[in-house]
Design a protein around this motif. Structure first.
Motif, PDB file in Angstrom:
ATOM      1  N   ARG A  21      36.762  40.647  38.035  1.00 31.30           N
ATOM      2  CA  ARG A  21      35.322  40.530  37.822  1.00 31.30           C
ATOM      3  C   ARG A  21      34.638  39.847  39.006  1.00 31.30           C
ATOM      4  O   ARG A  21      33.538  40.203  39.393  1.00 31.30           O
ATOM      5  N   TRP A  22      35.302  38.863  39.602  1.00 31.61           N
ATOM      6  CA  TRP A  22      34.731  38.107  40.721  1.00 31.61           C
ATOM      7  C   TRP A  22      35.193  38.655  42.075  1.00 31.61           C
ATOM      8  O   TRP A  22      34.885  38.078  43.110  1.00 31.61           O
ATOM      9  N   ARG A  23      35.950  39.757  42.049  1.00 31.28           N
ATOM     10  CA  ARG A  23      36.465  40.394  43.260  1.00 31.28           C
ATOM     11  C   ARG A  23      37.219  39.391  44.148  1.00 31.28           C
ATOM     12  O   ARG A  23      36.948  39.260  45.341  1.00 31.28           O
ATOM     13  N   ALA A  24      38.150  38.682  43.530  1.00 30.38           N
ATOM     14  CA  ALA A  24      38.898  37.629  44.212  1.00 30.38           C
ATOM     15  C   ALA A  24      40.390  37.820  43.991  1.00 30.38           C
ATOM     16  O   ALA A  24      40.813  38.623  43.168  1.00 30.38           O
ATOM     17  N   ILE A  25      41.163  37.060  44.742  1.00 33.26           N
ATOM     18  CA  ILE A  25      42.606  36.951  44.525  1.00 33.26           C
ATOM     19  C   ILE A  25      42.878  35.497  44.162  1.00 33.26           C
ATOM     20  O   ILE A  25      42.476  34.580  44.880  1.00 33.26           O
ATOM     21  N   VAL A  26      43.554  35.302  43.044  1.00 27.43           N
ATOM     22  CA  VAL A  26      43.905  33.962  42.587  1.00 27.43           C
ATOM     23  C   VAL A  26      45.386  33.742  42.900  1.00 27.43           C
ATOM     24  O   VAL A  26      46.227  34.556  42.534  1.00 27.43           O
ATOM     25  N   ALA A  27      45.674  32.639  43.581  1.00 24.11           N
ATOM     26  CA  ALA A  27      47.057  32.302  43.932  1.00 24.11           C
ATOM     27  C   ALA A  27      47.403  30.953  43.322  1.00 24.11           C
ATOM     28  O   ALA A  27      46.847  29.930  43.740  1.00 24.11           O
ATOM     29  N   LEU A  28      48.283  30.967  42.330  1.00 19.82           N
ATOM     30  CA  LEU A  28      48.729  29.704  41.735  1.00 19.82           C
ATOM     31  C   LEU A  28      49.656  28.996  42.703  1.00 19.82           C
ATOM     32  O   LEU A  28      50.503  29.621  43.335  1.00 19.82           O
ATOM     33  N   ALA A  29      49.506  27.687  42.790  1.00 23.00           N
ATOM     34  CA  ALA A  29      50.318  26.897  43.715  1.00 23.00           C
ATOM     35  C   ALA A  29      51.684  26.554  43.132  1.00 23.00           C
ATOM     36  O   ALA A  29      52.610  26.244  43.870  1.00 23.00           O
ATOM     37  N   TRP A  30      51.805  26.608  41.808  1.00 29.06           N
ATOM     38  CA  TRP A  30      53.013  26.154  41.127  1.00 29.06           C
ATOM     39  C   TRP A  30      53.451  27.171  40.090  1.00 29.06           C
ATOM     40  O   TRP A  30      52.650  27.921  39.561  1.00 29.06           O
ATOM     41  N   LEU A  42      45.804  23.280  41.430  1.00 22.37           N
ATOM     42  CA  LEU A  42      46.548  24.229  40.602  1.00 22.37           C
ATOM     43  C   LEU A  42      46.611  25.601  41.257  1.00 22.37           C
ATOM     44  O   LEU A  42      47.604  26.302  41.153  1.00 22.37           O
ATOM     45  N   LEU A  43      45.522  25.990  41.901  1.00 23.63           N
ATOM     46  CA  LEU A  43      45.453  27.330  42.464  1.00 23.63           C
ATOM     47  C   LEU A  43      44.461  27.365  43.609  1.00 23.63           C
ATOM     48  O   LEU A  43      43.683  26.440  43.815  1.00 23.63           O
ATOM     49  N   ARG A  44      44.505  28.469  44.317  1.00 26.67           N
ATOM     50  CA  ARG A  44      43.547  28.742  45.385  1.00 26.67           C
ATOM     51  C   ARG A  44      42.925  30.094  45.102  1.00 26.67           C
ATOM     52  O   ARG A  44      43.587  30.995  44.592  1.00 26.67           O
ATOM     53  N   VAL A  45      41.662  30.212  45.460  1.00 23.30           N
ATOM     54  CA  VAL A  45      40.937  31.469  45.265  1.00 23.30           C
ATOM     55  C   VAL A  45      40.600  32.020  46.643  1.00 23.30           C
ATOM     56  O   VAL A  45      40.033  31.325  47.481  1.00 23.30           O
ATOM     57  N   HIS A  46      40.955  33.280  46.865  1.00 18.61           N
ATOM     58  CA  HIS A  46      40.697  33.942  48.141  1.00 18.61           C
ATOM     59  C   HIS A  46      39.652  35.029  47.911  1.00 18.61           C
ATOM     60  O   HIS A  46      39.782  35.828  46.983  1.00 18.61           O
ATOM     61  N   GLY A  47      38.664  35.055  48.781  1.00 15.22           N
ATOM     62  CA  GLY A  47      37.614  36.055  48.662  1.00 15.22           C
ATOM     63  C   GLY A  47      36.733  35.749  47.475  1.00 15.22           C
ATOM     64  O   GLY A  47      36.584  34.603  47.058  1.00 15.22           O
ATOM     65  N   GLY A  48      36.144  36.781  46.945  1.00 15.56           N
ATOM     66  CA  GLY A  48      35.329  36.610  45.751  1.00 15.56           C
ATOM     67  C   GLY A  48      33.848  36.665  46.038  1.00 15.56           C
ATOM     68  O   GLY A  48      33.397  36.466  47.164  1.00 15.56           O
ATOM     69  N   SER A  49      33.109  36.906  44.989  1.00 12.97           N
ATOM     70  CA  SER A  49      31.656  37.010  45.089  1.00 12.97           C
ATOM     71  C   SER A  49      30.991  35.678  44.799  1.00 12.97           C
ATOM     72  O   SER A  49      29.793  35.626  44.566  1.00 12.97           O
TER      73      SER A  49
END
Length: 168
Positions: A21-30, A42-49
């Motif tokens: 929905r947010w046009r992102a990639i979610v990367a969990l750190a753990w 907890l996570l990093r968000v790459h890209g997105g609107s």
């Protein structure tokens, strides 16, 4: 924020839908089963609107005080290994219990051998990568399942015989 917490589960379908929905990639750190402490991301968000709503993301990563079996196969193996190495301690000296624990470890490994262990990259319906999270490799499971039992049971004929049969 707060004291140490364990990642108990992640809601993969809803997290993928949110990232899509947010046009992102979610990367969990753990990984599920890992302990996080105050201040650790907890996570990093790459890209997105735009920034993902933190309150929605937090509901999709369940934290608790203890590990659970729900999405953490390493936990079940860890408990069985603990049983085996306690049984092999000089104070208890019960190789039969260690062998019975190895029976259960074998069952879990056979089950894990039938699942996709590379499940840590999830794509949306269009094929775009939306979620990345760490997952244990086959080698991680084998090290966890055997190294300590092999070390503690090296002088037990019963345990070595069962380990050999299991590996064969």
């Amino acid at each position: 924020r707060g004291g140490p917490r364990v990642i108990q589960a992640i809601d993969v379908p809803r997290l993928v839908a949110l990232a899509e929905r947010w046009r992102a990639i979610v990367a969990l750190a753990w990984a599920v089963g890992d302990t996080v402490v105050d201040g650790m991301p907890l996570l990093r968000v790459h890209g997105g609107s735009g920034p993902l709503p933190e309150h929605r993301v937090r509901r999709l990563v369940r934290l608790g005080e203890e590990r659970t079996f729900e999405q953490d196969p390493k936990y079940a193996i860890r408990i069985l290994v603990d049983i085996a190495i306690k049984a092999l301690s000089p104070a208890i000296n019960d190789p039969t219990t260690a062998v019975q624990a190895l029976d259960q470890v074998e069952d879990l490994l056979l089950r894990l051998g039938r699942v996709d262990l590379a499940a840590g990259r999830v794509r949306d319906v269009r094929g775009s990568l939306r979620l990345v999270f760490p997952v244990p490799s086959w080698e991680d499971f084998l090290v966890l399942a055997f190294d300590e039992i092999r070390y503690c049971g090296a002088s037990s004929i019963q345990v070595m015989r069962r380990l050999r049969a299991l590996l064969q």
